[in-house]
Design a protein around this motif. Structure first.
Motif, mmCIF file in Angstrom:
data_model
loop_
_atom_site.group_PDB
_atom_site.id
_atom_site.type_symbol
_atom_site.label_atom_id
_atom_site.label_comp_id
_atom_site.label_asym_id
_atom_site.label_seq_id
_atom_site.Cartn_x
_atom_site.Cartn_y
_atom_site.Cartn_z
ATOM 1 N N ASP A 98 -1.277 -2.447 -4.081
ATOM 2 C CA ASP A 98 -2.565 -3.206 -4.176
ATOM 3 C C ASP A 98 -3.496 -2.125 -3.702
ATOM 4 O O ASP A 98 -4.786 -1.889 -4.055
ATOM 5 N N LEU A 99 -3.073 -1.263 -2.744
ATOM 6 C CA LEU A 99 -3.378 0.060 -2.104
ATOM 7 C C LEU A 99 -3.084 1.074 -2.128
ATOM 8 O O LEU A 99 -1.896 1.217 -2.074
ATOM 9 N N ALA A 145 -5.150 10.635 -11.572
ATOM 10 C CA ALA A 145 -4.455 10.055 -13.411
ATOM 11 C C ALA A 145 -2.495 9.323 -11.925
ATOM 12 O O ALA A 145 -2.440 8.076 -12.495
ATOM 13 N N VAL A 146 -2.646 9.712 -11.164
ATOM 14 C CA VAL A 146 -1.788 9.467 -9.737
ATOM 15 C C VAL A 146 -1.814 7.937 -9.653
ATOM 16 O O VAL A 146 -1.336 7.783 -9.809
ATOM 17 N N VAL A 147 -3.584 8.325 -9.327
ATOM 18 C CA VAL A 147 -3.927 7.094 -8.558
ATOM 19 C C VAL A 147 -3.705 5.895 -9.393
ATOM 20 O O VAL A 147 -3.276 4.884 -9.126
ATOM 21 N N GLY A 193 -5.574 -3.585 -7.859
ATOM 22 C CA GLY A 193 -5.686 -2.819 -6.828
ATOM 23 C C GLY A 193 -6.758 -2.132 -6.998
ATOM 24 O O GLY A 193 -7.652 -1.729 -7.861
ATOM 25 N N ARG A 194 -7.026 -2.043 -5.839
ATOM 26 C CA ARG A 194 -8.039 -1.300 -4.913
ATOM 27 C C ARG A 194 -7.570 0.819 -4.502
ATOM 28 O O ARG A 194 -6.478 0.963 -3.591
ATOM 29 N N LEU A 195 -7.924 2.031 -4.861
ATOM 30 C CA LEU A 195 -8.015 2.805 -3.970
ATOM 31 C C LEU A 195 -9.069 2.979 -2.848
ATOM 32 O O LEU A 195 -10.666 2.675 -3.032
ATOM 33 N N PHE A 196 -8.460 3.931 -1.699
ATOM 34 C CA PHE A 196 -9.753 3.610 -0.568
ATOM 35 C C PHE A 196 -9.197 5.061 -0.206
ATOM 36 O O PHE A 196 -8.430 5.590 -0.204
ATOM 37 N N LEU A 197 -10.354 5.966 0.122
ATOM 38 C CA LEU A 197 -10.574 7.167 -0.087
ATOM 39 C C LEU A 197 -11.270 7.676 1.419
ATOM 40 O O LEU A 197 -12.583 7.225 0.998
ATOM 41 N N GLY A 222 0.324 -0.849 0.103
ATOM 42 C CA GLY A 222 -0.067 0.283 -0.078
ATOM 43 C C GLY A 222 0.476 1.240 0.156
ATOM 44 O O GLY A 222 1.592 1.425 0.166
ATOM 45 N N VAL A 223 0.464 2.397 -0.708
ATOM 46 C CA VAL A 223 0.790 3.805 -0.648
ATOM 47 C C VAL A 223 -0.535 4.278 -0.180
ATOM 48 O O VAL A 223 -1.046 4.736 -0.790
ATOM 49 N N HIS A 224 0.584 5.603 0.564
ATOM 50 C CA HIS A 224 -0.721 6.503 1.616
ATOM 51 C C HIS A 224 -0.193 8.314 0.299
ATOM 52 O O HIS A 224 1.100 8.325 1.613
ATOM 53 N N LEU A 225 -1.116 7.958 0.562
ATOM 54 C CA LEU A 225 -0.740 9.414 -0.163
ATOM 55 C C LEU A 225 -0.839 11.142 0.598
ATOM 56 O O LEU A 225 -2.195 10.388 1.393
#
Length: 288
Positions: A132-133, A152-154, A162-166, A67-70
């Motif tokens: 993945d996240l 576009a970055v996501v 993989g999924r985005l969680f916001l 995972g990456v936390h932006l």
């Protein structure tokens, strides 16, 4: 792990310079604030940030995910996701924030990589198609002038499947004038505008030591992004929306004097909270 931002200060737009100076200066006050509670991560190996704890029913099992936390700021959500089993990277444009996040991770016994870059430069300093996240927490998108560029970055960072969680402040909340004593007047744009909202605020959003010196960097540039704009930007990048929940609460007193906190530290309108969506949780998936 560390990396420098993708462009030097001479190429930076004004909004980025102003906003970074504002965030850099507030790091010590935030780190000492009971609202962030950094010491609780070292004292309790099971402690999670309030933001992550709130969304556990929607987050599901993240164990083993990369995972990456932006826009990770002090890293409290980043460390919390690592404690849930994800292999986390945190990215932020504030070097002092990342230093605090590094100390937090060490004190908490969490293995977290931290990368120094503006969010728009993330694909330049992180492996693309590898996560993945992609996770983004409260109060991040308002600092970005272009939601389509963020989407576009996501897309660039996500691995297939993989999924985005916001979880983010609701654009309806951001459009309100919080200073009115009795009403909830709509004063600011709901949709993204070319020109920023320019603020000059002497304080910050968490409880801080009243004896601290006054902040010198008080000017910021911010933008609102309508809920439809966020959804459309992600759809345009080929993501599938898999969840969207609007909440009547926020993890801070967004409308001072008009809200009451519950036992989890979530604030909602004291009278008829069903009138106002304060935050939302959005999930999206990149088809595999």
């Amino acid at each position: 792990m560390s990396a420098e931002p993708g462009s030097g200060p001479e190429q930076e737009p004004e909004y980025l310079r102003l906003n970074r100076a504002n965030w850099d200066e507030r790091v010590p006050a935030h780190a000492a604030s009971p609202d962030y509670g950094l010491d609780r991560f070292a004292a309790d190996p099971d402690h999670l940030s309030g933001v992550v704890r709130f969304d556990l029913p929607r987050l599901g099992d993240v164990a083993g995910l990369r995972g990456v936390h932006l826009q990770c700021h002090l890293g409290t959500d980043t460390v919390s996701l690592a404690r849930l089993g994800a292999r986390m990277t945190g990215l932020d444009f504030s070097a002092p924030a990342l230093e605090t996040a590094r100390g937090l991770a060490e004190a908490a016994g969490a293995e977290v990589d931290l990368v120094h870059a503006d969010v728009y430069a993330a694909p330049e300093v992180l492996p693309t198609g590898a996560f993945d996240l992609v996770y983004t927490g409260i109060g991040a998108l308002c600092w970005l002038p272009d939601i389509a560029r963020w989407a576009a970055v996501v897309r660039a960072l996500l691995a297939p499947g993989g999924r985005l969680f916001l979880r983010e402040g609701h654009p309806m909340l951001w459009a309100l004038d919080e200073s009115h004593p009795d009403l909830l007047p709509v004063r600011y744009p709901y949709w993204e505008q070319v020109e920023p909202l320019v603020w000059d605020e002497p304080g910050t959003y968490v409880a801080v030591d009243p004896a601290r010196p006054e902040f010198a960097h008080t000017r910021t540039h911010e933008w609102n992004h309508g809920l439809g704009e966020v959804v459309t930007a992600l759809l345009d990048q080929g993501l599938e929306i898999t969840g969207l929940v609007e909440h009547d609460s926020a993890p801070w007193e967004a409308l001072p004097g008009k809200m009451v906190a519950d036992e989890l530290g979530e604030w909602r309108l004291r009278e008829h909270p069903e009138r106002l969506p304060c935050t939302y949780t959005l999930q999206a998936r990149l088809p595999g």
